[in-house]
Write an enzyme that holds these catalytic residues in place. Structure first.
Site, PDB file in Angstrom:
ATOM      1  N   SER A   1       0.858  -1.183   0.000  1.00  0.00           N
ATOM      2  CA  SER A   1       0.000   0.000   0.000  1.00  0.00           C
ATOM      3  C   SER A   1       0.893   1.232   0.000  1.00  0.00           C
ATOM      4  O   SER A   1       2.084   1.145   0.333  1.00  0.00           O
ATOM      5  CB  SER A   1      -0.871  -0.003   1.263  1.00  0.00           C
ATOM      6  OG  SER A   1      -1.554   1.221   1.427  1.00  0.00           O
TER       7      SER A   1
ATOM      8  N   TYR B   1      -2.102  -0.485  10.644  1.00  0.00           N
ATOM      9  CA  TYR B   1      -2.234  -0.889   9.240  1.00  0.00           C
ATOM     10  C   TYR B   1      -0.954  -0.572   8.473  1.00  0.00           C
ATOM     11  O   TYR B   1      -0.439  -1.415   7.723  1.00  0.00           O
ATOM     12  CB  TYR B   1      -3.424  -0.170   8.603  1.00  0.00           C
ATOM     13  CG  TYR B   1      -3.608  -0.489   7.141  1.00  0.00           C
ATOM     14  CD1 TYR B   1      -4.080  -1.728   6.739  1.00  0.00           C
ATOM     15  CD2 TYR B   1      -3.300   0.454   6.160  1.00  0.00           C
ATOM     16  CE1 TYR B   1      -4.247  -2.022   5.395  1.00  0.00           C
ATOM     17  CE2 TYR B   1      -3.456   0.170   4.812  1.00  0.00           C
ATOM     18  CZ  TYR B   1      -3.925  -1.072   4.435  1.00  0.00           C
ATOM     19  OH  TYR B   1      -4.075  -1.370   3.097  1.00  0.00           O
TER      20      TYR B   1
END
Length: 244
Positions: free
Chosen positions: A142, A155
């Site tokens: 990501s 995250y």
């Protein structure tokens, strides 16, 4: 795209979003795709659509947090098609929250899915690829692997881990390709499990300029389609207007 045709490609997190879009695009270009996720009713529908379009596809339920489940999934792909050329470790979750919310169970779930899920995919496929003398791992990280945002600390940590694992595997491999795909904000189900309002608000703000899943599928197709001596190590795909 001749280097995609007839490749056997296993994809986790394939029941929606990026995984679904990638499976359909790769099958369109002649790959034999094996879809894995927990929601088999969705997998069955996607596979039926691929078959209707003339593609080759199979599916099997898989919980990426289970080493045994992932091994069974990869063994299923080999059983169906005789080999495994690409494993796309795509499954992930993103229950955003501030650290002081102490959502420790959600932290554990992210660690199990986002990190252990990738490691389980590597553990299942690496011996097979080494025996074949070729193969490719593609791991979904990501932009959160490159920056940290409020509500996303854990995250981000899991996605930094995906980047590090991928880079370590790349350095240790002579004939196995390793690609990290780092999407910016994409319109998917990711984040649907957010339980804190602060996290929901943060994601809503990010998604004002979302990409569609097919943009990431195109990046995966590009990485797979290169000649075997070309290893696309990382692709970052952001909306043009992305500020981060």
């Amino acid at each position: 795209m001749s280097n995609v045709e007839n490749k056997v490609i296993a994809i986790t997190g394939a029941s929606s979003g990026i995984g679904e879009a990638t499976a359909k695009l790769l099958a369109k270009h002649g790959a034999k795709v094996v879809l894995g996720a927990r929601r088999t009713e969705k997998l069955e529908k996607i596979v039926a659509e691929i078959h209707t379009s003339g593609g080759q596809a199979e599916f099997k339920a898989v919980d990426v947090t289970s080493r045994q489940d992932v091994k069974a999934f990869i063994d299923f792909a080999v059983e169906k098609f005789g080999r495994i050329d690409v494993i796309y470790n795509n499954a992930g979750i993103m229950p955003l929250s501030r650290i002081n919310d102490l959502k420790v169970d959600e932290w554990d779930n992210m660690i199990n899915v986002n990190i252990r899920g990738v490691l389980n995919g590597i553990a299942a496929g690496l011996p097979i690829m080494e025996a074949q003398g070729s193969g490719q791992f593609i791991n979904t990280a990501s932009i959160a692997a490159h920056a940290v945002f409020p509500t996303a600390a854990v995250y981000c940590a899991t996605k930094y881990a995906v980047w590090a694992i991928s880079e370590g595997l790349r350095q240790e491999s002579n004939n196995i390709r390793v690609t990290t795909i780092s999407p910016g904000v994409v319109e998917t189900e990711l984040g649907s499990d957010i339980t804190q309002e602060s996290g929901k608000d943060a994601l809503k703000a990010f998604r004002r300029i979302s990409l569609q899943p097919d943009a990431i599928a195109q990046a995966v197709l590009y990485a797979v389609s290169q000649p075997d001596y070309v290893d696309i190590n990382e692709v970052i795909v952001r909306p043009t207007a992305s500020p981060v």
